[in-house]
Scaffold this motif. Structure first.
Motif, PDB file in Angstrom:
ATOM      1  N   VAL A  16      50.041  11.347  75.745  1.00  0.00           N
ATOM      2  CA  VAL A  16      50.594  12.638  76.141  1.00  0.00           C
ATOM      3  C   VAL A  16      51.484  12.402  77.363  1.00  0.00           C
ATOM      4  CG1 VAL A  16      48.689  14.047  75.273  1.00  0.00           C
ATOM      5  CG2 VAL A  16      48.607  13.187  77.620  1.00  0.00           C
ATOM      6  N   TRP A  17      52.408  13.303  77.566  1.00  0.00           N
ATOM      7  CA  TRP A  17      53.276  13.287  78.746  1.00  0.00           C
ATOM      8  C   TRP A  17      52.824  14.412  79.649  1.00  0.00           C
ATOM      9  CZ3 TRP A  17      57.053   9.748  79.843  1.00  0.00           C
ATOM     10  CH2 TRP A  17      57.335   8.822  78.822  1.00  0.00           C
ATOM     11  N   ILE A  18      52.556  14.088  80.911  1.00  0.00           N
ATOM     12  CA  ILE A  18      52.061  15.085  81.859  1.00  0.00           C
ATOM     13  C   ILE A  18      53.116  15.330  82.932  1.00  0.00           C
ATOM     14  CG2 ILE A  18      50.273  15.634  83.551  1.00  0.00           C
ATOM     15  CD1 ILE A  18      48.301  14.124  81.819  1.00  0.00           C
ATOM     16  N   LEU A  19      53.463  16.608  83.088  1.00  0.00           N
ATOM     17  CA  LEU A  19      54.396  17.050  84.117  1.00  0.00           C
ATOM     18  C   LEU A  19      53.586  17.501  85.318  1.00  0.00           C
ATOM     19  CD1 LEU A  19      57.261  17.840  85.052  1.00  0.00           C
ATOM     20  CD2 LEU A  19      56.913  20.033  83.901  1.00  0.00           C
ATOM     21  N   GLU A  20      53.831  16.863  86.466  1.00  0.00           N
ATOM     22  CA  GLU A  20      53.103  17.183  87.689  1.00  0.00           C
ATOM     23  C   GLU A  20      54.091  17.474  88.812  1.00  0.00           C
ATOM     24  OE1 GLU A  20      49.386  14.460  88.148  1.00  0.00           O
ATOM     25  OE2 GLU A  20      50.986  13.266  87.221  1.00  0.00           O
ATOM     26  N   ALA A  21      53.654  18.276  89.768  1.00  0.00           N
ATOM     27  CA  ALA A  21      54.456  18.553  90.960  1.00  0.00           C
ATOM     28  C   ALA A  21      53.510  18.717  92.137  1.00  0.00           C
ATOM     29  CB  ALA A  21      55.293  19.814  90.764  1.00  0.00           C
ATOM     30  N   GLY A  22      54.007  18.369  93.322  1.00  0.00           N
ATOM     31  CA  GLY A  22      53.157  18.504  94.492  1.00  0.00           C
ATOM     32  C   GLY A  22      53.863  18.122  95.770  1.00  0.00           C
ATOM     33  N   GLU A  23      53.060  17.933  96.810  1.00  0.00           N
ATOM     34  CA  GLU A  23      53.557  17.526  98.115  1.00  0.00           C
ATOM     35  C   GLU A  23      52.958  16.171  98.471  1.00  0.00           C
ATOM     36  OE1 GLU A  23      53.239  20.473 101.216  1.00  0.00           O
ATOM     37  OE2 GLU A  23      53.227  22.059  99.714  1.00  0.00           O
ATOM     38  N   SER A  25      56.935  14.653  88.726  1.00  0.00           N
ATOM     39  CA  SER A  25      56.899  13.485  87.848  1.00  0.00           C
ATOM     40  C   SER A  25      56.580  13.893  86.425  1.00  0.00           C
ATOM     41  CB  SER A  25      55.872  12.460  88.341  1.00  0.00           C
ATOM     42  OG  SER A  25      54.560  12.948  88.173  1.00  0.00           O
ATOM     43  N   LEU A  26      57.087  13.119  85.494  1.00  0.00           N
ATOM     44  CA  LEU A  26      56.762  13.255  84.078  1.00  0.00           C
ATOM     45  C   LEU A  26      56.343  11.864  83.631  1.00  0.00           C
ATOM     46  CD1 LEU A  26      56.678  14.968  81.498  1.00  0.00           C
ATOM     47  CD2 LEU A  26      59.048  14.259  81.078  1.00  0.00           C
ATOM     48  N   THR A  27      55.052  11.705  83.342  1.00  0.00           N
ATOM     49  CA  THR A  27      54.474  10.391  83.101  1.00  0.00           C
ATOM     50  C   THR A  27      53.687  10.374  81.798  1.00  0.00           C
ATOM     51  OG1 THR A  27      54.238  10.170  85.495  1.00  0.00           O
ATOM     52  CG2 THR A  27      53.050   8.589  84.146  1.00  0.00           C
ATOM     53  N   ARG A  28      53.791   9.272  81.081  1.00  0.00           N
ATOM     54  CA  ARG A  28      53.037   9.086  79.831  1.00  0.00           C
ATOM     55  C   ARG A  28      51.651   8.540  80.157  1.00  0.00           C
ATOM     56  NH1 ARG A  28      52.502   4.501  76.333  1.00  0.00           N
ATOM     57  NH2 ARG A  28      52.000   5.181  74.232  1.00  0.00           N
ATOM     58  N   TYR A  29      50.639   9.154  79.544  1.00  0.00           N
ATOM     59  CA  TYR A  29      49.257   8.702  79.703  1.00  0.00           C
ATOM     60  C   TYR A  29      48.655   8.460  78.326  1.00  0.00           C
ATOM     61  CZ  TYR A  29      49.403  10.170  84.572  1.00  0.00           C
ATOM     62  OH  TYR A  29      49.725  10.295  85.903  1.00  0.00           O
ATOM     63  N   PRO A  30      47.939   7.351  78.141  1.00  0.00           N
ATOM     64  CA  PRO A  30      47.279   7.113  76.853  1.00  0.00           C
ATOM     65  C   PRO A  30      46.120   8.081  76.655  1.00  0.00           C
ATOM     66  CG  PRO A  30      46.678   5.407  78.423  1.00  0.00           C
ATOM     67  CD  PRO A  30      47.699   6.277  79.099  1.00  0.00           C
ATOM     68  N   VAL A  31      45.870   8.420  75.397  1.00  0.00           N
ATOM     69  CA  VAL A  31      44.763   9.297  75.051  1.00  0.00           C
ATOM     70  C   VAL A  31      43.643   8.437  74.472  1.00  0.00           C
ATOM     71  CG1 VAL A  31      44.039  11.173  73.508  1.00  0.00           C
ATOM     72  CG2 VAL A  31      46.311  11.223  74.554  1.00  0.00           C
ATOM     73  N   THR A  32      42.440   8.616  74.966  1.00  0.00           N
ATOM     74  CA  THR A  32      41.293   7.889  74.445  1.00  0.00           C
ATOM     75  C   THR A  32      40.830   8.561  73.153  1.00  0.00           C
ATOM     76  OG1 THR A  32      40.625   7.279  76.663  1.00  0.00           O
ATOM     77  CG2 THR A  32      38.952   7.093  74.945  1.00  0.00           C
ATOM     78  N   THR A  33      40.687   7.774  72.102  1.00  0.00           N
ATOM     79  CA  THR A  33      40.271   8.309  70.811  1.00  0.00           C
ATOM     80  C   THR A  33      38.788   8.006  70.563  1.00  0.00           C
ATOM     81  OG1 THR A  33      40.837   6.299  69.614  1.00  0.00           O
ATOM     82  CG2 THR A  33      42.589   7.946  69.887  1.00  0.00           C
ATOM     83  N   ARG A  34      38.238   8.683  69.608  1.00  0.00           N
ATOM     84  CA  ARG A  34      36.843   8.459  69.235  1.00  0.00           C
ATOM     85  C   ARG A  34      36.625   7.008  68.811  1.00  0.00           C
ATOM     86  NH1 ARG A  34      32.551  12.040  67.133  1.00  0.00           N
ATOM     87  NH2 ARG A  34      33.920  13.624  67.919  1.00  0.00           N
TER      88      ARG A  34
END
Length: 95
Positions: A17-24, A82-91
């Motif tokens: 999945v790609w996660i969009l995050e923002a912060g300080e 940031s927009l970062t790709r993260y692996p998804v853990t499967t069963r």
């Protein structure tokens, strides 16, 4: 010669999945969105960057795309996006 056959799951791409995050910088951040595809997230990423640029300007030296991971990032003042790709853990991986 011995033929090696890989299981179907070994030849498939790792789900992610790609996660969009923002912060300080000193305060951390929060998730703004989760996407199944990088292209689906681009409009939201660009909207966040536009808002950041209006408020603080962009630090061009700290903004761009990572050539290896294709992650996107932008920084303005102390704020970041940031927009970062993260692996998804499967069963299957948990078995």
């Amino acid at each position: 010669m011995t033929e090696v056959t890989l299981p179907a799951t070994a030849t498939q791409a790792i789900p992610s999945v790609w996660i969009l995050e923002a912060g300080e910088r000193q305060e951390g951040g929060s998730i703004k969105g989760v996407y199944t595809d990088r292209d689906l997230a681009l409009d939201d990423f660009l909207m966040e960057v536009r808002d950041l640029a209006r408020r603080f300007g962009l630090n061009v030296d700290q903004s761009g795309e990572d050539p290896d991971t294709k992650s996107l990032y932008a920084e303005g003042g102390c704020d970041w996006i940031s927009l970062t790709r993260y692996p998804v853990t499967t069963r299957l991986q948990l078995s």
